[in-house]
Design a protein around this motif. Structure first.
Motif, mmCIF file in Angstrom:
data_model
loop_
_atom_site.group_PDB
_atom_site.id
_atom_site.type_symbol
_atom_site.label_atom_id
_atom_site.label_comp_id
_atom_site.label_asym_id
_atom_site.label_seq_id
_atom_site.Cartn_x
_atom_site.Cartn_y
_atom_site.Cartn_z
ATOM 1 N N LYS A 7 -4.773 10.301 -5.700
ATOM 2 C CA LYS A 7 -4.076 9.793 -6.885
ATOM 3 C C LYS A 7 -4.464 10.592 -8.125
ATOM 4 C CE LYS A 7 -3.743 4.940 -5.371
ATOM 5 N NZ LYS A 7 -4.237 3.557 -5.658
ATOM 6 N N ASP A 8 -5.744 10.950 -8.216
ATOM 7 C CA ASP A 8 -6.251 11.655 -9.398
ATOM 8 C C ASP A 8 -5.849 13.124 -9.438
ATOM 9 O OD1 ASP A 8 -7.486 9.283 -10.098
ATOM 10 O OD2 ASP A 8 -9.455 9.876 -9.328
ATOM 11 N N LEU A 30 -7.971 8.450 -0.908
ATOM 12 C CA LEU A 30 -6.732 8.042 -1.574
ATOM 13 C C LEU A 30 -6.874 8.092 -3.091
ATOM 14 C CD1 LEU A 30 -3.876 6.891 -1.558
ATOM 15 C CD2 LEU A 30 -4.855 4.603 -1.249
ATOM 16 N N GLN A 31 -8.005 7.627 -3.614
ATOM 17 C CA GLN A 31 -8.187 7.642 -5.066
ATOM 18 C C GLN A 31 -8.247 9.078 -5.592
ATOM 19 O OE1 GLN A 31 -8.090 4.904 -7.212
ATOM 20 N NE2 GLN A 31 -7.855 6.633 -8.631
ATOM 21 N N THR A 50 -16.240 9.497 -6.855
ATOM 22 C CA THR A 50 -14.908 9.592 -6.260
ATOM 23 C C THR A 50 -14.302 10.910 -6.717
ATOM 24 O OG1 THR A 50 -14.755 7.180 -6.360
ATOM 25 C CG2 THR A 50 -12.712 8.389 -5.943
ATOM 26 N N HIS A 108 -19.233 6.973 -1.223
ATOM 27 C CA HIS A 108 -18.244 7.499 -0.273
ATOM 28 C C HIS A 108 -18.981 7.813 1.024
ATOM 29 C CE1 HIS A 108 -14.619 10.420 0.491
ATOM 30 N NE2 HIS A 108 -14.869 9.629 1.525
ATOM 31 N N GLN A 156 -9.973 4.871 1.328
ATOM 32 C CA GLN A 156 -9.797 4.476 -0.069
ATOM 33 C C GLN A 156 -10.321 5.538 -1.027
ATOM 34 O OE1 GLN A 156 -11.789 0.689 -0.097
ATOM 35 N NE2 GLN A 156 -10.028 -0.414 0.771
ATOM 36 N N GLN A 157 -11.455 6.130 -0.693
ATOM 37 C CA GLN A 157 -12.022 7.177 -1.545
ATOM 38 C C GLN A 157 -11.112 8.415 -1.572
ATOM 39 O OE1 GLN A 157 -14.994 7.391 -3.505
ATOM 40 N NE2 GLN A 157 -14.881 5.171 -3.291
ATOM 41 N N ASN A 176 0.834 -1.210 0.000
ATOM 42 C CA ASN A 176 0.000 0.000 0.000
ATOM 43 C C ASN A 176 0.869 1.261 0.000
ATOM 44 O OD1 ASN A 176 -3.072 -0.837 0.521
ATOM 45 N ND2 ASN A 176 -1.746 -2.221 1.683
#
Length: 546
Positions: free
Chosen positions: A425-426, A421-422, A439, A365, A418-419, A88
């Motif tokens: 990332k975006d 984190l995504q 998201t 979310h 997780q939401q 992770n």
């Protein structure tokens, strides 16, 4: 006040030694302004303060500025806790990015602000906010060895009024209150003691507790005197609760600025919880006898909330209107009940079950700030009309753990993390709040919001996902292991000088007993739990294999 009266009054205050001789001063010597005079000069209003005796003990009001230069992020990184989570790496990158932004947001007081400490900025509009700073310090305490983030709250203490009032938002450049104290939007939520409790539990700073105790008691008492109805219930406003635009008041009232002649559920629950914290503080500093009024009120509030604001038909808690009728709006603010100890075990299970309902709070979310089946719910969040917020999610997740809903807390923490984190990332950053149905950031959300969104990559990771909490008061580490991958935290701070390395080996299933390696420089008790059982161990200085 007309200009002539204003001129005469201010001339008298500013040149008082010339107008009326001040005992003890030499000829031509000017008196030193008192904190009370400083607050008077902030506005054009007459002095109507009824002074609170606790405020006379507030050392922060006369304190000289404590400017602490912020280290670079590179320097801080050598001191900060180091999480590990095999497979992770993106979550670990997000963790370090949060700290990088946090250290960039450290500010020194503006020259004319009257602030007494360097602080971590709210990351909103240049002002400091009571609501935000409470939650910022909830994650920032993990960085206390690198920087004294808790002193952020000292700036609010230094601005306390003679009657105990503290404004919820204070101008960053001038240090003046943004609202008159009798404005319905002027203050709240009263949550700073919660942050101070978490800080005390982890580091055991009794000296700080002695200093803040009178400040927090005076503020609590101000709220009781100025924010209650005849029946003892509390009122607030959209801004006062921090949940600005929720559709809670009747249509003839402004949802942001008005109290709506309504009993506000979350404010009642918070005062109940904070009252209990202050009584706990009173025992630590041996002054509990001085706040028996607060202890008595917690009992009255508990009875009131259960009798007047709990609906057994829907198994939820609601606001109450002037005519005595109960509302039907399911706000995330109701989940402050997780901290108030007002529901029986069966009632609590049914109340918590709403979080699993896809018609209300179990969305893509989780957890939206209001239920998805409400007519005002917005898929993009629209601020508090469905937005997903780090502070309220943290409150719910920590509250679930507080009430032994460990698996549900873990699942919510993972989904929320997780939401975020995504989206990280975006977009490469953190946001003020998030959309519940996609998201994505929430509508018009501010970026680089560390800010309270630092809770997600730091506190939610450590406490909600890894399940690690500490208490130097009881010399205990509580570790609820639910992650299957190899994970842990190095340089975990506890007490004045305690430092730990907490590492869990990979497991094949959740029922398998965890295999742990704990390095410590002080003796502790480990309370270990996992879905398959629980156990207690003595941790000795050195390396411990469990």
């Amino acid at each position: 006040m007309d200009s002539r009266r204003k001129f005469i009054r201010n001339s008298f205050l500013l040149a008082g030694s010339a107008a009326i001789p001040t005992p003890g001063l030499l000829a031509g010597e000017k008196p030193t302004p008192s904190p009370d005079t400083d607050i008077e000069l902030q506005n054009d209003f007459k002095n109507t303060y009824v002074k609170n005796i606790f405020v006379t003990e507030n050392e922060f009001r006369n304190a000289k500025p404590a400017i602490v230069a912020a280290p670079s992020f590179a320097q801080a990184k050598e001191i900060l806790p180091v999480p590990t989570w095999k497979g992770n790496q993106a979550a670990l990158d997000m963790y370090w990015k949060a700290w990088e932004i946090a250290f960039k947001n450290i500010k020194d007081p503006a020259p004319k602000s009257g602030f007494i400490a360097s602080y971590i900025d709210t990351a909103y509009n240049g002002n400091i906010f009571m609501w935000d700073s409470t939650f910022i310090t909830m994650f920032a305490r993990y960085g206390s060895r690198a920087y004294p983030f808790q002193q952020t709250l000292d700036n609010f203490y230094g601005k306390q009024h003679p009657d105990g009032f503290i404004c919820r938002e204070i101008w960053g450049l001038t240090g003046k209150d943004c609202f008159h104290r009798y404005d319905p939007t002027s203050t709240g939520p009263n949550l700073i003691p919660w942050s101070e409790l978490e800080y005390y539990r982890q580091f055991g700073d009794l000296t700080r507790l002695h200093k803040i105790f009178p400040v927090l008691c005076a503020y609590y008492q101000w709220l009781r005197l100025n924010r209650t109805w005849q029946d003892g219930s509390y009122w607030s406003s959209g801004w006062g609760t921090g949940m600005d635009n929720q559709p809670r008041v009747h249509k003839e009232y402004n949802p942001i600025f008005s109290h709506g002649h309504m009993t506000w559920l979350d404010t009642c629950l918070q005062q109940l919880y904070i009252g209990k914290i202050l009584v706990e503080f009173g025992f630590y500093v041996e002054r509990w006898q001085e706040i028996e009024d607060i202890e008595s009120e917690t009992k009255a509030l508990k009875k009131y909330i259960k009798e007047k604001l709990w609906d057994p038909k829907t198994n939820f808690l609601y606001d109450r209107y002037a005519d005595g009728s109960i509302g039907d709006f399911k706000s995330i603010g109701a989940y402050w009940a997780l901290w108030a100890d007002i529901l029986e075990p069966d009632e609590l299970k049914k109340f918590v079950a709403h979080l699993n309902d896809p018609q209300t709070f179990a969305r893509k979310h989780p957890i939206p700030s209001m239920p998805a089946n409400h007519e005002k719910y917005q898929p993009d969040g629209r601020y508090w009309q469905g937005g997903v917020w780090a502070p309220t999610n943290f409150m719910v997740i920590a509250g679930l753990r507080q009430n032994n809903f460990h698996q549900q807390a873990f699942e919510l923490a993972k989904k929320h993390h997780q939401q975020v984190l995504q989206v990280f990332k975006d977009t490469g950053t953190f946001w003020e709040y998030y959309a519940p149905e996609t998201t994505a950031p929430g509508l018009l959300a501010r970026p680089d919001f560390v800010g309270w969104t630092g809770l997600v990559p730091i506190s939610i990771l450590f406490e909600g996902i890894f399940g690690i909490k500490s208490s130097i008061q009881t010399n205990t580490i509580n570790w609820d292991v639910r992650v299957l991958e190899e994970h842990g935290i190095d340089r975990y701070p506890i007490g004045k000088e305690g430092i730990l390395s907490l590492q869990a080996a990979a497991r094949t299933n959740e029922k398998q007993k965890p295999s742990l390696t704990i390095q410590s420089n002080l003796p502790l008790k480990l309370k270990l739990s996992w879905p398959g059982g629980n156990d207690t161990f003595d941790i000795k200085p050195g390396t411990n294999k469990i």
